[in-house]
Design a protein around this motif. Structure first.
Motif, mmCIF file in Angstrom:
data_model
loop_
_atom_site.group_PDB
_atom_site.id
_atom_site.type_symbol
_atom_site.label_atom_id
_atom_site.label_comp_id
_atom_site.label_asym_id
_atom_site.label_seq_id
_atom_site.Cartn_x
_atom_site.Cartn_y
_atom_site.Cartn_z
ATOM 1 N N LYS A 19 0.800 -1.234 0.000
ATOM 2 C CA LYS A 19 0.000 0.000 0.000
ATOM 3 C C LYS A 19 0.834 1.286 0.000
ATOM 4 C CE LYS A 19 -4.115 1.957 2.112
ATOM 5 N NZ LYS A 19 -5.141 1.719 3.145
ATOM 6 N N PRO A 20 1.930 1.384 0.785
ATOM 7 C CA PRO A 20 2.697 2.637 0.756
ATOM 8 C C PRO A 20 3.208 2.995 -0.647
ATOM 9 C CG PRO A 20 3.334 1.325 2.643
ATOM 10 C CD PRO A 20 2.445 0.452 1.783
ATOM 11 N N TRP A 21 3.442 2.005 -1.465
ATOM 12 C CA TRP A 21 3.860 2.223 -2.850
ATOM 13 C C TRP A 21 2.655 2.541 -3.729
ATOM 14 C CZ3 TRP A 21 3.163 -2.287 -6.308
ATOM 15 C CH2 TRP A 21 3.459 -2.007 -7.627
ATOM 16 N N MET A 22 1.622 1.730 -3.655
ATOM 17 C CA MET A 22 0.477 1.877 -4.567
ATOM 18 C C MET A 22 -0.460 3.031 -4.225
ATOM 19 S SD MET A 22 -0.719 -1.904 -5.829
ATOM 20 C CE MET A 22 -1.914 -1.200 -6.964
ATOM 21 N N ARG A 23 -0.379 3.561 -3.025
ATOM 22 C CA ARG A 23 -1.283 4.665 -2.681
ATOM 23 C C ARG A 23 -0.851 5.975 -3.342
ATOM 24 N NH1 ARG A 23 0.315 4.878 3.520
ATOM 25 N NH2 ARG A 23 2.326 5.878 3.297
ATOM 26 N N VAL A 24 0.390 6.014 -3.830
ATOM 27 C CA VAL A 24 0.879 7.190 -4.552
ATOM 28 C C VAL A 24 0.342 7.112 -5.987
ATOM 29 C CG1 VAL A 24 2.941 8.421 -5.342
ATOM 30 C CG2 VAL A 24 2.932 7.275 -3.109
ATOM 31 N N GLU A 25 -0.262 8.180 -6.419
ATOM 32 C CA GLU A 25 -0.971 8.187 -7.703
ATOM 33 C C GLU A 25 -0.106 7.754 -8.885
ATOM 34 O OE1 GLU A 25 -3.777 11.330 -10.096
ATOM 35 O OE2 GLU A 25 -3.507 11.574 -7.936
ATOM 36 N N THR A 26 1.193 7.961 -8.802
ATOM 37 C CA THR A 26 2.085 7.640 -9.926
ATOM 38 C C THR A 26 2.782 6.288 -9.788
ATOM 39 O OG1 THR A 26 3.892 8.806 -8.832
ATOM 40 C CG2 THR A 26 2.538 10.089 -10.390
ATOM 41 N N TRP A 27 2.295 5.411 -8.911
ATOM 42 C CA TRP A 27 2.979 4.144 -8.624
ATOM 43 C C TRP A 27 3.329 3.357 -9.882
ATOM 44 C CZ3 TRP A 27 1.118 -0.512 -10.288
ATOM 45 C CH2 TRP A 27 -0.225 -0.570 -10.663
ATOM 46 N N HIS A 28 2.539 3.478 -10.912
ATOM 47 C CA HIS A 28 2.664 2.659 -12.127
ATOM 48 C C HIS A 28 3.651 3.235 -13.135
ATOM 49 C CE1 HIS A 28 0.122 5.712 -14.016
ATOM 50 N NE2 HIS A 28 -0.473 5.736 -12.824
ATOM 51 N N THR A 29 4.280 4.366 -12.801
ATOM 52 C CA THR A 29 5.223 4.987 -13.739
ATOM 53 C C THR A 29 6.633 4.461 -13.492
ATOM 54 O OG1 THR A 29 5.860 6.867 -12.346
ATOM 55 C CG2 THR A 29 3.802 7.093 -13.608
ATOM 56 N N THR A 30 7.536 4.892 -14.334
ATOM 57 C CA THR A 30 8.939 4.477 -14.184
ATOM 58 C C THR A 30 9.763 5.543 -13.470
ATOM 59 O OG1 THR A 30 9.435 5.350 -16.385
ATOM 60 C CG2 THR A 30 8.877 2.992 -16.221
ATOM 61 N N HIS A 31 9.099 6.468 -12.808
ATOM 62 C CA HIS A 31 9.816 7.513 -12.081
ATOM 63 C C HIS A 31 10.688 6.866 -11.004
ATOM 64 C CE1 HIS A 31 10.592 10.869 -9.374
ATOM 65 N NE2 HIS A 31 10.336 11.654 -10.418
ATOM 66 N N PRO A 32 11.915 7.353 -10.815
ATOM 67 C CA PRO A 32 12.812 6.762 -9.815
ATOM 68 C C PRO A 32 12.216 6.685 -8.403
ATOM 69 C CG PRO A 32 14.038 8.265 -11.225
ATOM 70 C CD PRO A 32 12.583 8.416 -11.588
ATOM 71 N N MET A 33 11.430 7.661 -8.010
ATOM 72 C CA MET A 33 10.829 7.609 -6.673
ATOM 73 C C MET A 33 9.782 6.493 -6.578
ATOM 74 S SD MET A 33 12.462 9.644 -4.782
ATOM 75 C CE MET A 33 11.441 9.485 -3.341
ATOM 76 N N ASP A 34 9.061 6.271 -7.669
ATOM 77 C CA ASP A 34 8.092 5.171 -7.674
ATOM 78 C C ASP A 34 8.808 3.829 -7.626
ATOM 79 O OD1 ASP A 34 5.665 6.710 -7.771
ATOM 80 O OD2 ASP A 34 6.182 7.196 -9.837
#
Length: 102
Positions: A19-34
């Motif tokens: 959840k801490p990863w997927m609750r961020v709206e951009t979880w599905h991107t390749t951004h380094p923070m994601d």
């Protein structure tokens, strides 16, 4: 690989670790923070449940989460492919850890 015989993965508990990863709206991107959040969530899951978590468990936990998180607003086909991609990545990492830690 997989959960030992007689045990079944608690999908809700696994979902809580992701959840801490997927609750961020951009979880599905390749951004380094994601990517960092994804790996941190996997570390948390592996610490709690061991490294033998299978693709279907990751996929089911992510689908469970997507029903209540912002990602549920994503186009269905895109969301499904993103979940499949990350479940596959998670299982690959699980397999690597299993093979190198035992």
């Amino acid at each position: 690989m997989g959960v030992p015989d007689g045990d079944s993965m608690n999908i809700e508990q696994l979902a809580e670790k992701l959840k801490p990863w997927m609750r961020v709206e951009t979880w599905h991107t390749t951004h380094p923070m994601d990517s960092k959040r994804f790996h941190t969530a996997l570390d948390s899951a592996f610490s709690a449940f061991g490294v033998s978590i299978i693709y279907d468990d990751f996929k089911e936990a992510m689908e469970y989460l997507s029903e209540t998180l912002p990602s549920g607003k994503l186009e269905e086909d895109y969301l499904g492919k993103a979940i499949e991609r990350y479940a596959s990545n998670a299982e690959t990492i699980s397999g690597y850890l299993y093979d190198t830690k035992i």
